[in-house]
Design an enzyme around this catalytic site. Sequence first.
Site, short mmCIF file in Angstrom:
data_model
loop_
_atom_site.label_atom_id
_atom_site.label_comp_id
_atom_site.label_asym_id
_atom_site.label_seq_id
_atom_site.Cartn_x
_atom_site.Cartn_y
_atom_site.Cartn_z
N GLY A 212 103.63 122.19 69.88
CA GLY A 212 102.69 121.64 68.90
C GLY A 212 102.77 120.13 68.85
O GLY A 212 103.37 119.51 69.74
N ASN A 213 102.18 119.54 67.84
CA ASN A 213 102.27 118.09 67.67
C ASN A 213 102.27 117.75 66.18
O ASN A 213 102.14 118.64 65.35
CB ASN A 213 101.13 117.39 68.42
N ARG A 214 102.40 116.49 65.87
CA ARG A 214 102.64 116.07 64.48
C ARG A 214 101.37 115.85 63.67
O ARG A 214 101.43 115.39 62.54
CB ARG A 214 103.49 114.80 64.46
#
Length: 408
Positions: A212-214
């Site tokens: 995933g990412n932020r």
Amino acid sequence: MAEHRPPRVVLGVAGGIAAYKACEVLRRLTETGHQVRVVPTESALNFVGAATFEALSGQPVRTGVFEDIPEVAHVRLGQQAQLVVIAPATADLMARAAQGRADDLLTATLLTARCPVLMVPAMHTEMWLHPATVANVALLRSRGIVVMEPASGRLTGVDTGPGRLPEPAEIAEFARLLLERPDALPQDLVGRRVVVSAGGTREPLDPVRFLGNRSSGRQGYALARVAAQRGAEVTLVRAHTSEDLLPPASVRVVDTGTAAQLREAMVHESAGADVVVMAAAVADFRPADMVQHKIKKTDSGPPTLSLETNPDILVELVGKRAEGQLIVGFAAETGDENGDVLHHGRAKLARKGCDLLVVNAVGDGKAFEQPDNAGWLLGADGGEVELPPGSKALLASSLWDAVAHRLG
Ligand code: CTP
């Protein structure tokens, strides 16, 4: 040195159960350096006591026009305010304001105020949708009052639907936006169909893990909220977003998870749209295989991940774009030995082929999961506008200015 005066805000509170959330709006406004004078209606005091508002604001609280006579409060408060926020604004308060009544301190203040006015409705769905309320909201908006789109969700008791007070953070953000730019919310997107993607995709590795990412989705939500407020018909295609974000009731939400799902939804929803904004953070790679069981630790060391490349959705949407459709991309960049943030932004605009590209500098705690944003807006026509640091709603309104200008 010029003395810095805190912006003067009147916070009106009408008599609905959401009045308790006005305390949180008040706290957010005072903590961000605003001088707030709370003006409740008599019925609001059935929900929250004057002592609470006085303690939180450090200012006296009055409801009637026959108090503080020597100070002529019913005229001065409105004249001196730089912003009036009414949260919650009940159906009754909006009806009285639409009629120009002045039967209490709050409505009198509305008649003398010449600053931006933000009304934040909260009421049961039936009241919000009643033709009388619809007509009052249209009349107030035609006079330049910003009537915020309510959220949809849990109301009092067991009821749910449109009419819920937006979250205090969103109200405070719109208040800040109107202080920064009183003309930030014109009705210039009426009749336009807009599709905005938001959040970060998640690419499953096994049933419990993902890449995933932020991205929190805050910028995408601000884009959707500001577009809806400016009159657009908005579809929000969301990947994973922060749980405290609640879209306005008028925004249609399409939920997705992976880049492949986001791609499918964006291709489908973009057909017939006037504007498409890719604010989502799409994972560039995904695990080549989703393992059906939880990957276990073994003595032979960690597994080797095999990745494959996700499709570039923005490039595909540009390839499929209909005549006259505007496509906007986002780029989060850091400078490196090959060039600065702006250099990378210009190269990305050319590579993606979109009409507009918002370039944000990231790293050092900037942009991701933060309330504020800054950067540049680059146009395929060579236009380059610096976006000053400010709320994500401010950046959204600058982008919609450029879009409305190009749509003519
Ligand atoms: N984007 C997309 N599909 C992808 C990756 C990105 O549609 N698979 C979109 C993003 O939503 C954004 C723009 O492309 O609007 C730029 O995203 P970014 O991650 O900065 O671009 P990349 O092409 O991944 O370039 P980089 O090599 O800098 O990561």
